[in-house]
Design an enzyme around this catalytic site. Structure first.
Site, PDB file in Angstrom:
ATOM      1  N   PRO A 169       0.829  -1.210   0.000  1.00 26.29           N
ATOM      2  CA  PRO A 169       0.000   0.000   0.000  1.00 26.29           C
ATOM      3  C   PRO A 169       0.860   1.255   0.000  1.00 26.29           C
ATOM      4  O   PRO A 169       1.851   1.348   0.730  1.00 26.29           O
ATOM      5  CB  PRO A 169      -0.786  -0.127   1.313  1.00 26.29           C
ATOM      6  CG  PRO A 169      -0.791  -1.581   1.623  1.00 26.29           C
ATOM      7  CD  PRO A 169       0.515  -2.101   1.126  1.00 26.29           C
ATOM      8  N   GLU A 170       0.494   2.203  -0.840  1.00 30.33           N
ATOM      9  CA  GLU A 170       1.207   3.470  -0.916  1.00 30.33           C
ATOM     10  C   GLU A 170       0.360   4.561  -0.270  1.00 30.33           C
ATOM     11  O   GLU A 170      -0.678   4.283   0.336  1.00 30.33           O
ATOM     12  CB  GLU A 170       1.555   3.795  -2.366  1.00 30.33           C
ATOM     13  CG  GLU A 170       2.444   2.739  -3.004  1.00 30.33           C
ATOM     14  CD  GLU A 170       2.828   3.057  -4.446  1.00 30.33           C
ATOM     15  OE1 GLU A 170       2.887   4.252  -4.804  1.00 30.33           O
ATOM     16  OE2 GLU A 170       3.053   2.111  -5.220  1.00 30.33           O
ATOM     17  N   ARG A 213       1.605 -11.779   5.266  1.00 28.71           N
ATOM     18  CA  ARG A 213       3.060 -11.885   5.111  1.00 28.71           C
ATOM     19  C   ARG A 213       3.832 -11.364   6.319  1.00 28.71           C
ATOM     20  O   ARG A 213       5.044 -11.526   6.399  1.00 28.71           O
ATOM     21  CB  ARG A 213       3.488 -11.146   3.838  1.00 28.71           C
ATOM     22  CG  ARG A 213       2.807 -11.690   2.585  1.00 28.71           C
ATOM     23  CD  ARG A 213       3.257 -10.978   1.328  1.00 28.71           C
ATOM     24  NE  ARG A 213       4.622 -11.317   0.971  1.00 28.71           N
ATOM     25  CZ  ARG A 213       5.244 -10.839  -0.112  1.00 28.71           C
ATOM     26  NH1 ARG A 213       4.610 -10.019  -0.927  1.00 28.71           N
ATOM     27  NH2 ARG A 213       6.483 -11.178  -0.368  1.00 28.71           N
TER      28      ARG A 213
END
Length: 275
Positions: A2-3, A113
């Site tokens: 995500p940015e 993750r």
């Protein structure tokens, strides 16, 4: 990963639920995220009241009424979900129950993750925090100017793509939006920063703000694992011009979009438009 627009979207959704809410309970199912979560975090945070969340770069910061700051970093695949029912899902690592206006909400952190992180620290430690002390200016703020870029590009031999995603220069821009910004600015990602003119820098700043704001408005980009807290996906991906568009025609000149690998990251370019 995500940015900025995705993190901003999550932050705004959290703000609606967490602002002025009391933390009734917080528990972790596992603490071995990218860095180990502090042992005493649950005790330190219980019964605190959250103040309005805000974003710094790719980090969500939620102050409390006891001069502490609760930090959430989504990492590569982290998701925040806001629910009214307490349902545990696979890869949920944190569960927090808050009370706001006599209503209870369950906020969960899910990360398949485990590259994200959760922390709690004192407000006075904000500038020295190991994740925050060296990040650059906010791209949507007034600090991002041509003079700022010139000063940071002095004596550097890096290309503009790597400069844009360098979090020590500009906070929050990642691989997706760097490709989009440089395409709209008509600048080849491989150009050295020393070769950029005043007009080039102005274009980069202009399209940085336009593209990031537009993406925030439509809820962030749906790439791989990103999901908004209410479970809905961002849909700016439908409006991407070059990212992931290899072998598709450029919408400006009809040339084919190509993919270059820059510092082990895929970068998408129209070599006719971007010089």
């Amino acid at each position: 990963m995500p940015e900025l627009p995705e993190v901003e979207t999550v932050c705004r959704a959290l703000s609606k639920v967490l602002t002025n809410s009391r933390i009734k309970k917080i528990e972790f199912y596992r603490k071995d995220l990218r860095w180990q979560v502090k042992d005493n975090l649950e005790v330190s945070l219980k019964n605190n009241i959250f103040i309005d969340p805000y974003r710094r770069g790719k980090y969500i910061l939620i102050p409390t009424n006891t001069d502490k700051i609760f930090l959430i970093h989504l990492g590569m695949s982290g998701q925040i979900r806001i629910k009214k029912k307490d349902i545990v899902q696979k890869h949920d690592h944190m569960r927090m129950i808050v009370e706001n206006n006599n209503k209870h909400f369950v906020v969960t952190y899910n990360d398949s993750r485990r590259f994200g992180y959760i922390d709690l620290f004192k407000k006075k430690e904000l500038r020295e925090h190991f994740l925050l002390s060296k990040i650059g200016v906010e791209p949507l703020g007034r600090e991002l100017t041509t003079e700022y870029l010139k000063n940071n590009f002095k004596k550097r031999v890096i290309n503009i793509k790597n400069a844009l995603i360098d979090q020590k220069i500009i906070a929050g821009i990642g691989n997706i939006y760097a490709s989009e910004i440089l395409y709209k600015a008509k600048i080849n990602p491989l150009r050295k920063v020393s070769s950029l003119s005043q007009n080039d820098l102005n274009s980069i700043i202009t399209f940085t703000k336009i593209i990031l704001k537009r993406s925030i408005d439509v809820g962030g980009t749906t790439i791989r694992d990103h999901m908004q807290p209410d479970g809905s996906l961002g849909y700016f991906k439908q409006k991407l011009q070059v990212y992931g568009k290899v072998n598709e025609k450029c919408k400006t000149c009809n040339s084919y979009i190509v993919k270059e690998v820059i510092s082990n990251r895929s970068t998408f370019i129209c070599k006719h438009c971007q010089i």
